[in-house]
Design an enzyme around this catalytic site. Structure first.
Site, PDB file in Angstrom:
ATOM      1  N   HIS A 183      -3.122  -0.209  -4.721  1.00  0.00           N
ATOM      2  CA  HIS A 183      -2.776  -1.460  -5.391  1.00  0.00           C
ATOM      3  C   HIS A 183      -4.046  -2.253  -5.652  1.00  0.00           C
ATOM      4  O   HIS A 183      -5.129  -1.924  -5.156  1.00  0.00           O
ATOM      5  CB  HIS A 183      -1.786  -2.291  -4.552  1.00  0.00           C
ATOM      6  CG  HIS A 183      -2.311  -2.720  -3.212  1.00  0.00           C
ATOM      7  ND1 HIS A 183      -1.922  -2.125  -2.042  1.00  0.00           N
ATOM      8  CD2 HIS A 183      -3.202  -3.680  -2.869  1.00  0.00           C
ATOM      9  CE1 HIS A 183      -2.547  -2.696  -1.023  1.00  0.00           C
ATOM     10  NE2 HIS A 183      -3.328  -3.643  -1.505  1.00  0.00           N
ATOM     11  N   ALA A 184      -3.901  -3.294  -6.443  1.00  0.00           N
ATOM     12  CA  ALA A 184      -4.954  -4.282  -6.659  1.00  0.00           C
ATOM     13  C   ALA A 184      -4.354  -5.655  -6.388  1.00  0.00           C
ATOM     14  O   ALA A 184      -3.133  -5.801  -6.248  1.00  0.00           O
ATOM     15  CB  ALA A 184      -5.491  -4.194  -8.085  1.00  0.00           C
TER      16      ALA A 184
END
Length: 314
Positions: free
Chosen positions: A228-229
């Protein structure tokens, strides 16, 4: 027709893009949809509910069953095997077959087996003979039975750089990684006969005000964490025991490095996609965060991340 069908092929579909080639002894059922400039090699069978993007290559001896969705620029090697039913029985068809999605630019090696209902992420690489039992992250390289992540591949215009595992930088030094402003920081280390002490000063060694920390441990080696970011949150990672690998991606460039030394921390800014994999059995990862936990700050879909990072899908 603006596409080619060999005289010894049986192509019942007319939903075929320009410049696509269907070679000898292939059989394409009437409901199948094939994009432009695809190459369908000898002895390929394509069922009705199958969709291919543009420039897809299907090598000899592959069967594509109902429910397959294959993105553009995908390569499928000879005798790769797909399935669409977890519990197949003769003469017992499910109401709807499971959908399997192969992301844009992915490659499936020869003789690989892909179980039904999973996603192969864009740019991923499935090794020859691998048995894929669960979804593969974008750009991941997977091998084995069951398939597990051993690294991350560059794809398209994204540049990839591996940071040496034995990276040495001076005390209190900062090494920029050229991926979204990420960097490696050397922390204060004191060693004597009593053991080793590592220390960091917040807002100096850790370049932000810390609001939260968490610890990751006991991760099976085949598992991938992260993926994820963050829209706003910054993070600082230190592997205080054992080792793991970190892959970073800002949509323009990508790098990988080993976290195996408590005297080094990695700063991960916002809008950098991070993946952690190949944990040792004793790995303990300490993560400092600039923000309190907020689910809405996470970007968990790689395509959404790419839209935000580069303004369009590659």
């Amino acid at each position: 027709m603006k596409y080619f069908v060999h005289a010894q092929a049986l192509c019942e579909s007319t939903q075929i893009g320009d410049e696509t080639r269907v070679w000898a002894f292939a059989h394409v059922l009437p409901g199948a949809r094939l994009g432009r400039d695809c190459n369908i090699c000898d002895h390929v069978f394509i069922e009705n509910d199958v969709v291919l993007g543009d420039r897809v290559t299907i090598k000899c001896g592959v069967q594509l069953w109902d429910g397959l969705r294959i993105g553009s620029d995908v390569f499928i090697g000879p005798n790769a095997t797909f399935s669409n039913d977890h519990f197949p029985r003769s003469k017992q068809r499910p109401t709807r077959f499971l959908e399997t999605v192969i992301g844009e630019g992915a490659s499936i090696g020869a003789n690989a087996t892909i179980l039904p209902g999973i996603n192969i992420g864009r740019g991923a690489m499935v090794g020859a003979g691998a048995v894929v039992t669960r979804s593969v992250p974008p750009n991941a390289i997977v091998v084995g039975n069951p398939a597990h992540v051993i690294g991350y591949a560059g794809s398209g215009e994204v540049a990839r750089r591996a940071v040496p595992a034995d990276l040495q930088i001076a005390p209190h030094a900062v090494l920029p990684l050229s991926v979204g402003g990420a960097s490696v920081h050397t922390l204060k280390t004191v060693r004597d006969h009593r053991g080793q002490l590592n220390a960091a000063e917040f807002e100096q060694d850790v370049p932000f005000s810390v609001k939260r920390f968490f610890v990751i441990s006991g991760v099976p080696s085949a598992e991938v964490r992260g993926e994820h970011a963050h829209r706003e949150c910054e993070q600082f990672l230190v592997c205080i025991q054992g080792s793991c690998k970190l892959a970073l991606d800002d949509g323009h460039s990508r790098c990988e490095l080993a976290l195996d030394d408590a005297s080094k921390g990695v700063y991960v800014p916002k809008m950098v996609w991070g993946s952690l994999y190949r944990y040792s059995a004793d790995a303990v990862l300490l993560v400092f965060a600039s923000n309190h936990y907020e689910e809405g700050d996470y970007i968990r879909n790689y395509d959404d991340f790419m839209r935000m990072a580069v303004g369009k899908l590659r």
